[in-house]
Design an enzyme around this catalytic site. Sequence first.
Site, PDB file in Angstrom:
ATOM      1  N   ASN A 132       0.807  -1.235   0.000  1.00 46.54           N
ATOM      2  CA  ASN A 132       0.000   0.000   0.000  1.00 46.54           C
ATOM      3  C   ASN A 132       0.832   1.272   0.000  1.00 46.54           C
ATOM      4  O   ASN A 132       0.379   2.301  -0.498  1.00 46.54           O
ATOM      5  CB  ASN A 132      -1.038  -0.015   1.137  1.00 46.54           C
ATOM      6  CG  ASN A 132      -0.423  -0.082   2.511  1.00 46.54           C
ATOM      7  OD1 ASN A 132       0.720  -0.494   2.650  1.00 46.54           O
ATOM      8  ND2 ASN A 132      -1.164   0.315   3.516  1.00 46.54           N
ATOM      9  N   LYS A 155      12.189  -8.024   1.446  1.00 47.65           N
ATOM     10  CA  LYS A 155      11.186  -8.680   0.611  1.00 47.65           C
ATOM     11  C   LYS A 155       9.985  -7.761   0.459  1.00 47.65           C
ATOM     12  O   LYS A 155       9.158  -7.634   1.363  1.00 47.65           O
ATOM     13  CB  LYS A 155      10.721 -10.003   1.233  1.00 47.65           C
ATOM     14  CG  LYS A 155       9.950 -10.841   0.215  1.00 47.65           C
ATOM     15  CD  LYS A 155       8.943 -11.751   0.832  1.00 47.65           C
ATOM     16  CE  LYS A 155       7.716 -11.033   1.279  1.00 47.65           C
ATOM     17  NZ  LYS A 155       6.981 -10.314   0.204  1.00 47.65           N
ATOM     18  N   GLU A 231       4.438  -3.789  12.470  1.00 48.31           N
ATOM     19  CA  GLU A 231       3.452  -2.736  12.201  1.00 48.31           C
ATOM     20  C   GLU A 231       2.267  -3.436  11.556  1.00 48.31           C
ATOM     21  O   GLU A 231       2.330  -3.819  10.397  1.00 48.31           O
ATOM     22  CB  GLU A 231       4.021  -1.681  11.246  1.00 48.31           C
ATOM     23  CG  GLU A 231       5.186  -0.885  11.809  1.00 48.31           C
ATOM     24  CD  GLU A 231       4.784   0.036  12.942  1.00 48.31           C
ATOM     25  OE1 GLU A 231       3.566   0.257  13.149  1.00 48.31           O
ATOM     26  OE2 GLU A 231       5.687   0.513  13.646  1.00 48.31           O
ATOM     27  N   LEU A 232       1.194  -3.615  12.308  1.00 49.51           N
ATOM     28  CA  LEU A 232       0.108  -4.486  11.834  1.00 49.51           C
ATOM     29  C   LEU A 232      -1.153  -3.683  11.534  1.00 49.51           C
ATOM     30  O   LEU A 232      -1.097  -2.485  11.291  1.00 49.51           O
ATOM     31  CB  LEU A 232      -0.110  -5.599  12.866  1.00 49.51           C
ATOM     32  CG  LEU A 232       1.189  -6.350  13.242  1.00 49.51           C
ATOM     33  CD1 LEU A 232       0.936  -7.402  14.304  1.00 49.51           C
ATOM     34  CD2 LEU A 232       1.839  -6.979  12.020  1.00 49.51           C
ATOM     35  N   CYS A 265      -3.232   1.511   6.822  1.00 46.69           N
ATOM     36  CA  CYS A 265      -3.558   0.950   8.139  1.00 46.69           C
ATOM     37  C   CYS A 265      -3.974   2.052   9.103  1.00 46.69           C
ATOM     38  O   CYS A 265      -4.621   1.793  10.104  1.00 46.69           O
ATOM     39  CB  CYS A 265      -2.399   0.128   8.685  1.00 46.69           C
ATOM     40  SG  CYS A 265      -0.836   0.975   8.583  1.00 46.69           S
ATOM     41  N   GLU A 361     -11.246  -4.207   9.375  1.00 45.58           N
ATOM     42  CA  GLU A 361     -10.434  -3.235   8.654  1.00 45.58           C
ATOM     43  C   GLU A 361     -10.955  -3.202   7.210  1.00 45.58           C
ATOM     44  O   GLU A 361     -10.870  -4.204   6.500  1.00 45.58           O
ATOM     45  CB  GLU A 361      -8.966  -3.669   8.713  1.00 45.58           C
ATOM     46  CG  GLU A 361      -8.020  -2.570   8.336  1.00 45.58           C
ATOM     47  CD  GLU A 361      -6.557  -2.927   8.566  1.00 45.58           C
ATOM     48  OE1 GLU A 361      -6.228  -4.117   8.689  1.00 45.58           O
ATOM     49  OE2 GLU A 361      -5.749  -1.990   8.601  1.00 45.58           O
ATOM     50  N   SER A 421       1.060  10.679  10.249  1.00 42.44           N
ATOM     51  CA  SER A 421       2.383  10.181   9.865  1.00 42.44           C
ATOM     52  C   SER A 421       3.393  11.318   9.755  1.00 42.44           C
ATOM     53  O   SER A 421       3.103  12.353   9.155  1.00 42.44           O
ATOM     54  CB  SER A 421       2.289   9.456   8.524  1.00 42.44           C
ATOM     55  OG  SER A 421       1.304   8.465   8.596  1.00 42.44           O
TER      56      SER A 421
END
Length: 459
Positions: A132, A155, A231-232, A265, A361, A421
């Site tokens: 994202n 990755k 960071e979920l 998120c 979510e 952010s």
Amino acid sequence: MSIPVIDPATLETVATVADLGPGEARQAVDTAAAAFRDWSRTAPRRRSEVLHKAFELMLRDRDELALLISRENGKSLADATGEVTYAAEFLRWFAEEAVRPGGEYGSAPAGGARTLVSHRPVGVAALITPWNFPAAMVTRKIGPAIAAGCTAVLKPAAETPLTAIAIVELLVEAGLPDGVVTVVTTSDPASVVGTWLDDPRVRKISFTGSTPIGRILLRQAAERVVNSSMELGGNAPFVVTADADVEAAVAGAMIAKFRNGGQACTAANRFYVHDAVYDTFVARFGAEVEKLTVGAAADGAAIGPLINEKALVRVRAAVEEAIAEGARISHRAADGPQTGWFYPPTVLADVPATAAILQEEIFGPVAPIARWTDEEELLTLVNDTEYGLAAYVFAGDLRQAVRIGEAIDAGMVGINRGLVSDPSAPFGGVKQSGLGREGAREGLREFQETQYLSVDWGL
Ligand code: ADP
């Protein structure tokens, strides 16, 4: 073997990248482990200079990178350009932090021993990033890893590998020695990341993605007690109080909900608007939502497609379920093109407090709006979730705003702002939204380990 990278607006193949497996994953660790000895001993100033130069190169190539992000992710050019700037700022921030690794000198209370505390690079780091924010999630991890003196294997998500590859190329152009960062692209993330977590040379995992995958990785990391930053997912509430400036709240809501088409998120996931301003807010917000254009970034649209068909099916189903539970579509933007995974920005009004959509979510351009009157009840609803990443509060009375903000179990709360952010602020969540922080001083600490020498100087 190769992976096609699909433009989700046109469904055309933009490029292909190598589809790598456990063998290449292990080789990447060989490379990172070999590079660690020299890189971890490089002068902090040198590491800082590489990051500074890479920051400048990202800005030099801003338009080109924005185009690349839009093509593989689908987001609007305005969002993509904003992301490149935001992403580059992590390189600048960690260039500045690189020369402040920290340390302390103290005396033992009983006398005799002196304590020398230093912060050392944790070692080879495995960095796993989502689709994202293909640029910012990469720099937010690579920046502190490089600043701390770690080497890394990276990755990126299979959907958006091109931006990650481009950023690492810029770092190399900026003077990053060979082998400090190796990108491994794969369509089988479990085997690549599993290989890394099985390898005793990997001492750190920094992951951004969903909570279910984060849980799996934490279990795997437990085997060798690997230092983990997670960071979920999130389920950010957006609260509007009775005396809020409605225009400001609407402007904040547009950013908090529709930046990245809602695929963030930190995106406002559920709106709680006080009864006194509910109708005005819904009408004003709805009017702005109806103006949003949906389409390909190349056509100048404000809202791009969802990332893939699965996401589209999920968002559609969530809206249908909410309607079945009593919500109504109060406003909706015009449909996007037929090709591509487009979903029109949608406002759901009169959403019952118990609706499933307020618990999941959404990760799409849908704004469910519930009504509230009692602050205690509001706080119970707001905190009734396993997530605790971001929250937003719009209020005239700043004492009430701070009171509500402090009562919300979330790592980040925007007060009269729709965006939290910031590279200089500690980004991260509480509860099942994650472990650790990115950005700020804390972001560097995630890639360091503390050592002390207890010294008898013979004084
Ligand atoms: P999203 O729903 O945003 O795609 P995921 O958690 O599935 O979130 O993906 C985030 C990152 O985690 C991506 O880089 C993805 O390839 C990777 N990933 C997905 N499944 C696994 C897994 N089983 N093991 C390790 N990494 C994974």
